[in-house]
Design a protein around this motif. Structure first.
Motif, short mmCIF file in Angstrom:
data_model
loop_
_atom_site.label_atom_id
_atom_site.label_comp_id
_atom_site.label_asym_id
_atom_site.label_seq_id
_atom_site.Cartn_x
_atom_site.Cartn_y
_atom_site.Cartn_z
N ASP A 82 0.81 -1.23 0.00
CA ASP A 82 0.00 0.00 0.00
C ASP A 82 0.84 1.28 0.00
OD1 ASP A 82 -2.38 -1.35 -0.20
OD2 ASP A 82 -2.72 -1.41 1.95
N GLU A 102 -15.59 1.71 -8.10
CA GLU A 102 -14.89 2.34 -6.99
C GLU A 102 -14.07 1.29 -6.26
OE1 GLU A 102 -18.17 3.93 -4.83
OE2 GLU A 102 -18.92 4.93 -6.60
N PRO A 103 -12.85 1.59 -5.86
CA PRO A 103 -12.09 2.80 -6.15
C PRO A 103 -11.57 2.79 -7.59
CG PRO A 103 -10.70 1.25 -4.96
CD PRO A 103 -12.08 0.63 -5.06
N ARG A 105 -9.22 2.27 -10.26
CA ARG A 105 -7.99 1.50 -10.45
C ARG A 105 -7.55 1.64 -11.90
NH1 ARG A 105 -6.96 -2.18 -6.41
NH2 ARG A 105 -8.72 -2.57 -5.02
N TRP A 124 -2.93 -0.09 -9.98
CA TRP A 124 -2.69 1.05 -9.10
C TRP A 124 -4.03 1.74 -8.82
CZ3 TRP A 124 2.17 4.38 -10.59
CH2 TRP A 124 3.31 3.58 -10.54
N VAL A 125 -4.20 2.24 -7.61
CA VAL A 125 -5.45 2.89 -7.19
C VAL A 125 -5.21 4.39 -7.09
CG1 VAL A 125 -7.18 3.07 -5.36
CG2 VAL A 125 -6.17 0.85 -5.91
#
Length: 171
Positions: A82, A102-103, A105, A124-125
């Motif tokens: 993270d 959501e979220p 990405r 990746w977010v």
């Protein structure tokens, strides 16, 4: 009651009309005007102290402001404990497709794109754009990202740039 508003760059993020009385017709969400609290139906009384031909004065003054040069995306890297990473984008197209859930990405990164050159990868977010948290609602999140990216210079309109200049990579 009057309020002074200072804009730092183009685009302002509002549409105005009128001759003798200039009225704000629309304010784009996530824009500079929205952040300053500008609202539809406001009357623009003066621009830099000029109270005559206000619409022309507004157009002239905004044309003198610098264009947005870059935006900063902050991503969470799920495969790296993270960890968060910032990337700065300075032209479009950026080459990122996001999921429609959501979220937000990264769904894919176009090879040889600006984002590919910066190392952006699938999964990746997206957490923030220019330090602003991504809205929780999907439609607002997509609107924010689209608006911010649309303000970047379009490299397709600059055919004289080399791929290395476009991607800002060392030659």
């Amino acid at each position: 009651r009057e309020k002074d508003i200072n804009f730092l760059h183009r685009p302002l993020g509002m549409d105005c009309s009128g001759q003798e009385v200039v009225v704000v017709e629309r304010v784009l969400r996530f824009s500079q005007a929205a952040k300053q609290g500008v609202a539809a139906n406001w009357v623009v009384r003066a621009v830099n102290g000029i109270r005559r031909d206000v619409l022309s004065a507004l157009q002239a003054a905004s044309s003198q402001l610098p264009q947005v040069n870059d935006i900063r995306f902050t991503f969470r890297l799920p495969d790296a404990g993270d960890k968060e990473v910032d990337i700065t984008l300075s032209s479009r197209p950026v080459g990122i497709t996001f999921t429609r859930s959501e979220p937000l990405r990264v769904k894919s990164v176009r090879s040889q794109s600006y984002a590919f050159g910066l190392g952006v990868t699938r999964g990746w977010v997206l957490l923030r754009v220019d330090g602003e948290p991504i809205p929780e609602r999907l439609d607002e999140a997509m609107e924010m990202v689209t608006f911010k990216v649309s303000n970047l210079p379009d490299v397709k309109a600059s055919p004289d740039l080399s791929p290395a200049q476009i991607m800002k990579l060392p030659k």
